[in-house]
Design a protein around this motif. Structure first.
Motif, PDB file in Angstrom:
ATOM      1  N   GLY A   1       5.099 -15.172  17.105  1.00  0.00           N
ATOM      2  CA  GLY A   1       4.712 -14.010  17.915  1.00  0.00           C
ATOM      3  C   GLY A   1       3.752 -14.319  19.056  1.00  0.00           C
ATOM      4  O   GLY A   1       2.802 -13.558  19.273  1.00  0.00           O
TER       5      GLY A   1
ATOM      6  N   TYR B   1       5.902  -6.041  -2.125  1.00  0.00           N
ATOM      7  CA  TYR B   1       5.910  -7.500  -2.154  1.00  0.00           C
ATOM      8  C   TYR B   1       6.690  -8.047  -3.357  1.00  0.00           C
ATOM      9  O   TYR B   1       7.138  -9.186  -3.336  1.00  0.00           O
ATOM     10  CB  TYR B   1       4.476  -8.048  -2.139  1.00  0.00           C
ATOM     11  CG  TYR B   1       3.697  -7.638  -0.897  1.00  0.00           C
ATOM     12  CD1 TYR B   1       4.229  -7.842   0.369  1.00  0.00           C
ATOM     13  CD2 TYR B   1       2.437  -7.053  -0.981  1.00  0.00           C
ATOM     14  CE1 TYR B   1       3.542  -7.461   1.513  1.00  0.00           C
ATOM     15  CE2 TYR B   1       1.740  -6.678   0.159  1.00  0.00           C
ATOM     16  CZ  TYR B   1       2.297  -6.878   1.403  1.00  0.00           C
ATOM     17  OH  TYR B   1       1.615  -6.508   2.529  1.00  0.00           O
TER      18      TYR B   1
ATOM     19  N   LYS C   1       1.202 -15.317  14.876  1.00  0.00           N
ATOM     20  CA  LYS C   1       0.312 -16.469  15.026  1.00  0.00           C
ATOM     21  C   LYS C   1      -0.916 -16.256  14.177  1.00  0.00           C
ATOM     22  O   LYS C   1      -1.216 -15.090  13.884  1.00  0.00           O
ATOM     23  CB  LYS C   1      -0.079 -16.715  16.490  1.00  0.00           C
ATOM     24  CG  LYS C   1      -0.486 -15.494  17.311  1.00  0.00           C
ATOM     25  CD  LYS C   1      -1.617 -14.614  16.912  1.00  0.00           C
ATOM     26  CE  LYS C   1      -2.991 -15.198  16.765  1.00  0.00           C
ATOM     27  NZ  LYS C   1      -3.999 -14.131  16.393  1.00  0.00           N
TER      28      LYS C   1
ATOM     29  N   TYR D   1      -3.255  -7.971  25.917  1.00  0.00           N
ATOM     30  CA  TYR D   1      -1.961  -7.317  25.693  1.00  0.00           C
ATOM     31  C   TYR D   1      -1.360  -6.860  27.024  1.00  0.00           C
ATOM     32  O   TYR D   1      -0.159  -6.810  27.190  1.00  0.00           O
ATOM     33  CB  TYR D   1      -2.117  -6.087  24.796  1.00  0.00           C
ATOM     34  CG  TYR D   1      -2.599  -6.388  23.389  1.00  0.00           C
ATOM     35  CD1 TYR D   1      -2.207  -7.538  22.722  1.00  0.00           C
ATOM     36  CD2 TYR D   1      -3.427  -5.492  22.717  1.00  0.00           C
ATOM     37  CE1 TYR D   1      -2.630  -7.804  21.433  1.00  0.00           C
ATOM     38  CE2 TYR D   1      -3.852  -5.738  21.423  1.00  0.00           C
ATOM     39  CZ  TYR D   1      -3.457  -6.892  20.789  1.00  0.00           C
ATOM     40  OH  TYR D   1      -3.876  -7.142  19.511  1.00  0.00           O
TER      41      TYR D   1
ATOM     42  N   SER E   1       0.845  -1.207   0.000  1.00  0.00           N
ATOM     43  CA  SER E   1       0.000   0.000   0.000  1.00  0.00           C
ATOM     44  C   SER E   1       0.876   1.251   0.000  1.00  0.00           C
ATOM     45  O   SER E   1       1.252   1.749   1.074  1.00  0.00           O
ATOM     46  CB  SER E   1      -0.898   0.018   1.244  1.00  0.00           C
ATOM     47  OG  SER E   1      -1.573  -1.206   1.395  1.00  0.00           O
TER      48      SER E   1
ATOM     49  N   PRO F   1      -2.705 -15.217   7.755  1.00  0.00           N
ATOM     50  CA  PRO F   1      -2.010 -16.489   7.958  1.00  0.00           C
ATOM     51  C   PRO F   1      -1.652 -17.264   6.682  1.00  0.00           C
ATOM     52  O   PRO F   1      -0.626 -17.919   6.631  1.00  0.00           O
ATOM     53  CB  PRO F   1      -2.994 -17.290   8.816  1.00  0.00           C
ATOM     54  CG  PRO F   1      -3.783 -16.245   9.532  1.00  0.00           C
ATOM     55  CD  PRO F   1      -3.902 -15.083   8.603  1.00  0.00           C
TER      56      PRO F   1
ATOM     57  N   ASP G   1      -7.249 -17.876  14.776  1.00  0.00           N
ATOM     58  CA  ASP G   1      -6.986 -16.514  15.231  1.00  0.00           C
ATOM     59  C   ASP G   1      -6.993 -16.398  16.752  1.00  0.00           C
ATOM     60  O   ASP G   1      -5.973 -16.095  17.361  1.00  0.00           O
ATOM     61  CB  ASP G   1      -8.031 -15.572  14.627  1.00  0.00           C
ATOM     62  CG  ASP G   1      -7.615 -14.131  14.791  1.00  0.00           C
ATOM     63  OD1 ASP G   1      -6.582 -13.749  14.214  1.00  0.00           O
ATOM     64  OD2 ASP G   1      -8.295 -13.386  15.518  1.00  0.00           O
TER      65      ASP G   1
ATOM     66  N   TRP H   1     -10.095 -10.638   6.040  1.00  0.00           N
ATOM     67  CA  TRP H   1      -9.469 -11.958   5.834  1.00  0.00           C
ATOM     68  C   TRP H   1      -9.868 -12.949   6.932  1.00  0.00           C
ATOM     69  O   TRP H   1      -9.870 -14.160   6.706  1.00  0.00           O
ATOM     70  CB  TRP H   1      -7.951 -11.844   5.694  1.00  0.00           C
ATOM     71  CG  TRP H   1      -7.199 -11.316   6.889  1.00  0.00           C
ATOM     72  CD1 TRP H   1      -6.726 -10.041   7.056  1.00  0.00           C
ATOM     73  CD2 TRP H   1      -6.823 -12.032   8.078  1.00  0.00           C
ATOM     74  NE1 TRP H   1      -6.098  -9.925   8.270  1.00  0.00           N
ATOM     75  CE2 TRP H   1      -6.128 -11.132   8.910  1.00  0.00           C
ATOM     76  CE3 TRP H   1      -7.006 -13.348   8.516  1.00  0.00           C
ATOM     77  CZ2 TRP H   1      -5.621 -11.495  10.161  1.00  0.00           C
ATOM     78  CZ3 TRP H   1      -6.499 -13.713   9.761  1.00  0.00           C
ATOM     79  CH2 TRP H   1      -5.818 -12.787  10.564  1.00  0.00           C
TER      80      TRP H   1
END
Ligand code: NAD
Length: 361
Positions: A159, A91, A133, A294, A70, A112, A213, A200
């Motif tokens: 992670g 990319y 993850k 977190y 982006s 993922p 997730d 996604w």
């Protein structure tokens, strides 16, 4: 995934290996910097809101580069974090990061289904890899990632920030020292209400679904509280919003059986706020709520022990500890093999939900 996508993926991976492998040794083995340079791949929510701010707090690594599809995000990130033009990739030209000595670690923060491709390309570029993850969408992909990092002589960390959190380490210690005897029964849940309709997380091809997730937090709760690997699973998928969750599950309930006989009842969802872990031992109990946030993870035990270690930034701690392990040539706290252990169970959970039967592991 269709054959064309697999072909493109494999071609990219093989191409990256062929073009860039020779230069990898220099950067992969160089550990005499004061701070290792990190490039974030994918500048979505987690990179923007959590990882980049945490990288301003780290002592042993720093944000040096970005990889994004982006272009409009580039000036924003450059202004905020002073990222130099030469450390910005897309990319397509990503593999040329092999020639950039300022970047030591590539942190894959993509959906993922893209984790394997970018981990393999990063490893082939001679960079250490941190990958979010869930590690990938299959055991096969996880194995490819582990092998790519091994053959390129680079480290791979997943992670799983919670494993760096002293509050989570507290119940891992109970599993080892067994002050209340054996673990008998666990309840573990992780979920939130996701109001999005076209993300996604709702697409199978991109590795969506609550299980990969948020479900990995519920699964980690059970695995870390027992210190064991499940030997069988029984799962049920469901949705209350079929207009959104028709490709992947909104909610997954799964039961795990461990070799010691411990049982776990786990839940995960994109439609329910839940974040707790209860462990019942032969002679006591432990409760955490929240257990996978977190910050603010806390709990108590039946003997009156309070679990409430202050932690400034879980992500900064995770990245600093992982950077130090790389600098010192030590094993990663949460290596690729740990990500794979979860995906092995996740695959069995999906199989169980599909076939409506117990699946042995
Ligand atoms: P997000 O949707 O906010 O960001 C994804 C990024 O990938 C975006 O920048 C998007 O542009 C990019 N992208 C590239 N190709 C894409 C494609 N084909 N489809 C969709 N996006 C594409 O997602 P996120 O919440 O930042 O999650 C990214 C990763 O981080 C996931 O693996 C997720 O599980 C993980 N994550 C981890 C934690 C944690 O606590 N460890 C928290 C949030 C997310």
């Amino acid at each position: 995934m269709n054959q064309r996508r697999i072909f493109i993926k494999n071609t990219l991976i093989a191409g990256a290996a062929a073009s860039f492998s020779p230069s990898f040794l220099m950067s992969a083995t160089r550990t005499n910097k004061e701070k290792l340079g990190v490039a974030l791949v994918g500048l979505g929510y987690y990179s923007t809101d959590l990882l980049a701010p945490a990288l301003q707090l780290t002592e042993h690594c720093e944000l040096k580069g970005i990889v994004t599809g982006s272009p409009e995000k580039i000036p924003v990130w450059q202004e905020k974090y002073g990222i130099q033009d030469k450390n910005i990739y897309n990319y397509e030209n990503f593999d040329s990061i092999a020639n950039n000595e300022e970047i030591d670690i590539i942190y894959v923060v993509l959906p993922p289904s893209m984790h394997m491709e970018y981990t393999v390309r990063a490893a082939n570029a001679g960079k250490h890899v941190w990958c979010e993850k869930p590690m990938a969408t299959s055991v096969e992909e996880c194995t490819t990632m582990i092998n790519a990092c091994k053959s390129n002589g680079v480290k791979l960390a997943i992670g799983y920030r919670c494993q760096h959190d002293p509050n989570i380490q507290a119940y891992m210690k109970v599993a080892k020292e067994r002050p209340f005897g054996k673990v008998k029964m666990i309840t573990s849940a992780a979920g939130y209400f996701d109001g999005r309709t076209d993300h996604w997380k709702q697409k199978k091809d991109l590795g969506g679904g609550a299980m990969g997730d948020m479900g990995v937090y519920a699964l980690q709760g059970a695995r870390l509280a027992t210190g064991e690997e499940p030997i069988s699973v029984l799962a049920q998928a469901s949705t209350t919003r079929p207009e959104i969750y028709h490709e992947v599950e909104e909610t997954m309930m799964f039961q795990l059986e461990f070799p010691s006989g411990a049982l776990a009842s786990c839940q995960t969802s994109f439609g329910i706020q839940m974040n707790h872990l209860h462990v019942n031992y032969e002679k006591g109990w432990l409760k955490m709520e929240p257990h996978s946030s977190y910050n603010g993870n806390k709990g108590s035990m039946s003997d009156g022990t309070i679990i409430n270690f202050p932690i400034n930034s879980q992500q900064a701690k995770q990245m600093d500890e992982d950077a130090l392990s790389i600098m010192n040539g030590q094993n990663m706290l949460v290596p690729g093999e740990e990500g794979l252990r979860d995906i092995r169970v996740v695959e069995a959970i999906y199989k169980s939900a599909r076939q409506n039967c117990v699946v042995k592991l």
